[in-house]
Design an enzyme around this catalytic site. Structure first.
Site, PDB file in Angstrom:
ATOM      1  N   MET A 165      17.880  12.143  12.259  1.00 38.24           N
ATOM      2  CA  MET A 165      17.516  12.759  12.330  1.00 38.24           C
ATOM      3  C   MET A 165      17.587  13.117  13.926  1.00 38.24           C
ATOM      4  O   MET A 165      16.331  13.059  14.425  1.00 38.24           O
ATOM      5  CB  MET A 165      16.298  13.505  11.854  1.00 38.24           C
ATOM      6  CG  MET A 165      16.284  15.048  12.104  1.00 38.24           C
ATOM      7  SD  MET A 165      14.729  16.252  11.038  1.00 38.24           S
ATOM      8  CE  MET A 165      13.227  14.926  11.484  1.00 38.24           C
ATOM      9  N   TYR A 442       4.710  15.086  14.782  1.00 32.86           N
ATOM     10  CA  TYR A 442       5.295  14.789  13.676  1.00 32.86           C
ATOM     11  C   TYR A 442       6.517  15.767  13.437  1.00 32.86           C
ATOM     12  O   TYR A 442       4.903  16.676  12.468  1.00 32.86           O
ATOM     13  CB  TYR A 442       6.297  13.568  13.249  1.00 32.86           C
ATOM     14  CG  TYR A 442       6.193  12.369  13.554  1.00 32.86           C
ATOM     15  CD1 TYR A 442       6.889  12.044  14.373  1.00 32.86           C
ATOM     16  CD2 TYR A 442       5.761  11.236  12.635  1.00 32.86           C
ATOM     17  CE1 TYR A 442       7.633  10.739  15.179  1.00 32.86           C
ATOM     18  CE2 TYR A 442       5.919   9.923  13.189  1.00 32.86           C
ATOM     19  CZ  TYR A 442       7.339   9.532  14.472  1.00 32.86           C
ATOM     20  OH  TYR A 442       7.417   8.685  15.359  1.00 32.86           O
ATOM     21  N   GLU A 443       7.673  15.791  13.523  1.00 32.02           N
ATOM     22  CA  GLU A 443       7.831  17.241  12.325  1.00 32.02           C
ATOM     23  C   GLU A 443       7.314  18.698  13.044  1.00 32.02           C
ATOM     24  O   GLU A 443       6.954  19.647  11.841  1.00 32.02           O
ATOM     25  CB  GLU A 443       8.343  16.962  10.754  1.00 32.02           C
ATOM     26  CG  GLU A 443       8.662  16.137  10.373  1.00 32.02           C
ATOM     27  CD  GLU A 443      10.069  15.603  11.335  1.00 32.02           C
ATOM     28  OE1 GLU A 443      10.564  15.976  11.201  1.00 32.02           O
ATOM     29  OE2 GLU A 443       9.910  14.518  11.342  1.00 32.02           O
ATOM     30  N   GLY A 444       7.153  18.605  13.835  1.00 29.80           N
ATOM     31  CA  GLY A 444       6.411  20.184  14.436  1.00 29.80           C
ATOM     32  C   GLY A 444       5.007  20.034  14.387  1.00 29.80           C
ATOM     33  O   GLY A 444       4.106  19.428  12.936  1.00 29.80           O
ATOM     34  N   GLN A 449       3.036  24.283  12.317  1.00 34.25           N
ATOM     35  CA  GLN A 449       2.481  23.601  10.820  1.00 34.25           C
ATOM     36  C   GLN A 449       1.515  25.208  10.758  1.00 34.25           C
ATOM     37  O   GLN A 449       2.135  25.856   9.401  1.00 34.25           O
ATOM     38  CB  GLN A 449       1.934  22.569   9.669  1.00 34.25           C
ATOM     39  CG  GLN A 449       2.770  21.827  10.247  1.00 34.25           C
ATOM     40  CD  GLN A 449       4.303  21.882   9.724  1.00 34.25           C
ATOM     41  OE1 GLN A 449       4.750  21.956   9.598  1.00 34.25           O
ATOM     42  NE2 GLN A 449       5.338  20.974  10.940  1.00 34.25           N
TER      43      GLN A 449
END
Length: 598
Positions: A165, A442-444, A449
């Protein structure tokens, strides 16, 4: 040297006794034949792979790291990683929950999640090589063209190829509206893509024949900001119309990040120099397609910290039983030894039980989220699909943020159990701490979040989804409200569920007047919401344990479950009071600080 034992007993408890997943599976035609024996057999074999194949490579891989050949731009992972990956492929593990149309085994995502917990507990850095492939598969399954599905999906499902990604760029991380990577259309319908991407997990390696990069980029006439982003499939090696591998594509690794942890995963800096790619989904609608992958990744990152919490706890517990140090404050416990095992000391037990509670609460939440995912995509009733998707969207930022916050705390507590030995590499504990730290980013980041949870998932629809989830909790509370033995678990859950409505309304009203109030309260709010979910999970687990004991079952597992639940409600859950207080204290003390930050 640390060890790892797959937590199969607790997984079976959550799957079969708490949630009775096979009953739900019977309602879904795709999973109607999946029974408890099948689930247990799959997880038992998966646990063997995790503990016997990839766990022994964890410390050696961390020590060796990855090697980049700057002349060829090829990356070699640590010794044994490629061979372990081949065993993974030969065992059919990449295909576990994929569509049989593309070579998958068609098992529920819930089971895949349990398998991945074991992989992460055994070796998170190795697991990240195939980890994003499933997300790439999901994104392409939902938004890919027929040709992309035909060419890429069978290879991703089999594990012959892996996926990545590619979002982040040197000048932008979470704010994807700032990305600069460009995609120029070609006459044949493909695109030439140029730009730079950083922090790409498993972005380059030699364990497979090809890597399929999912890349965000802008078309020449794209609108500014996030509304002008498109998604492309960019293979490491170009493929022809039939899917045969051809020449090297213009995407290569320019460097590897030198990281605090996950040393054996190739976190790559990628340069795209007119790399050929094909459009996934509609032009300028790339985030819609990428969010399929990102949401899968957020659940996966929570799972990573769950695995680390479990393995850190297992090793700290074993050490605490063996290590002797001082005598118990209440008197000698090990009369045949010159000192007592440190497990007799109250604060050592606090550290161990903190990790145990976070692991067991996180496992229950992970399975619960997996069931929602399975229902959203496979249940024949449209309302069930819609409701499941809505609740899962609410819980996804909690799974990601709360589990990773807890995971880091748990690994640090378990490291502390070892005292000075916890700081030494050979014991493995300092690696768990280092590896766990990235999951909070990770991932924001977890703040992102929290903003997603409070700003979008809760206040975005005036708390409608939160109320829907609250009704499920209310039904459970009402069903157990007359059970005196459940009072110690039901009463705090009911109290917080009631407080949550007023707390949310108050923060929402402040946010309406000043949006920064949402930003100031979001992180605390996320943790309160996390405890609401954990309290619900622990109450449900306690309910089953009490039932088993009442039936005459003498398995100490159930007494242990009750004791862990009591510890959670007595020592961890009460932080909700402080969190609600700090959230209510407002944003002024954060923003009126120019003098402090001068």
């Amino acid at each position: 040297m640390p060890t790892y034992n797959p937590p199969l007993r607790d997984m079976q408890f959550v799957l079969h006794e708490v949630f009775n997943v096979t009953e739900d599976f019977r309602q879904m035609p795709a999973f109607a034949e999946v029974d408890a024996d099948t689930i247990n057999a799959v997880l038992e074999e998966g646990g063997k792979f995790a503990s016997q194949v990839i766990q022994p490579l964890n410390i050696s891989g961390d020590t060796e790291g990855c090697t980049l050949d700057k002349a060829t731009h090829e990356v070699t992972p640590p010794k044994g990683y490629k061979e372990a990956y081949q065993q993974y492929v030969e065992g059919g593990w990449p295909a576990l929950s994929c569509d049989p149309e593309f070579g998958g085994q068609g098992l529920p995502a819930t089971i895949n999640g349990c398998f991945y917990e074991m992989l992460n507990g055994a070796n998170q850095a190795w697991t990240m090589y195939p980890g994003l492939s499933h997300g790439a598969y999901e994104a392409m399954l939902a938004h890919g063209t027929d040709w992309q599905k035909k060419v890429y999906l069978p290879k991703l499902v089999s594990g012959e190829w892996t996926g990545t990604m590619c979002l982040t760029e040197p000048h932008c991380g979470t704010d994807l509206g700032l990305l600069r990577t460009k995609a120029e259309p070609e006459a044949d319908g493909s695109y030439l893509i140029s730009g730079e991407k950083i922090f790409i997990s498993a972005g380059e390696h030699n364990m497979v024949d090809n890597i399929v990069h999912l890349v965000l980029a802008r078309l020449p006439d794209a609108p500014a900001g996030s509304k002008g982003i498109s998604l492309f499939a960019v293979p490491k090696f170009n493929v022809d119309a039939e899917g045969n591998i051809g020449e090297r594509n213009g995407i290569y690794c320019a460097g590897l990040e030198h990281k605090m942890g996950i040393h054996s995963n190739a976190t790559a800096q990628l340069v795209l120099d007119k790399a050929r790619g094909t459009l996934i989904g509609q032009p300028n609608k790339g985030l819609q397609a990428m969010f399929v992958m990102m949401n899968a990744a957020r659940l996966g990152v929570g799972n990573q910290s769950l695995g680390l919490t479990e393995v850190a706890y297992q090793n700290a517990l074993a050490y605490a039983k063996d290590r002797i140090q001082m005598r118990s404050l209440s008197g000698v416990k090990a009369k045949d030894k010159p000192a007592d095992p440190i497990i007799v000391h109250p604060d050592v037990r606090r550290m161990l039980l903190t990790a145990k509670a976070y692991a067991e609460g996180g496992r229950a939440l992970s399975v619960y989220a997996g069931m929602l995912l399975d229902k959203e995509h496979n249940h024949p009733d449209e309302k069930v699909r819609k409701d499941s998707g809505e609740i899962l969207a609410l819980l996804t930022p909690i799974v990601k943020a709360f589990l990773t916050e807890n995971g880091f705390k748990a690994t640090v507590e378990c490291q502390q159990v070892f005292g000075g030995h916890g700081y030494i590499k050979e014991w493995g504990m300092e690696q768990f701490v280092r590896d766990a730290r990235i999951n909070m980013i990770y991932e924001g980041t977890n703040t992102v979040q929290a903003l997603d949870l409070l700003g979008r998932k809760v206040l975005g629809n005036q708390g409608a989804t939160l109320k829907k989830f609250g009704k499920e909790i209310a039904v459970f509370i009402e069903s157990e409200g007359v059970n005196e033995k459940m009072a110690e678990f039901i009463n705090p859950l009911a109290m917080l569920a009631d407080q949550m409505t007023k707390f949310t309304t108050e923060i929402g009203f402040r946010g309406f007047q000043n949006a920064d109030e949402v930003g100031g309260a979001a992180f605390d709010y996320m943790k309160v919401a996390g405890h609401l979910v954990f309290a619900y999970m622990f109450a449900r687990m306690a309910q089953v344990a009490l039932q088993k004991i009442a039936e005459g079952n003498t398995d100490p597992f159930y007494q242990g479950k009750l004791q862990t639940a009591r510890f959670y409600f007595a020592k961890l859950f009460p932080e909700t009071l402080t969190l609600m207080k700090t959230a209510r204290n407002g944003v002024k003390v954060l923003l009126d600080t120019d003098a402090a930050l001068a």
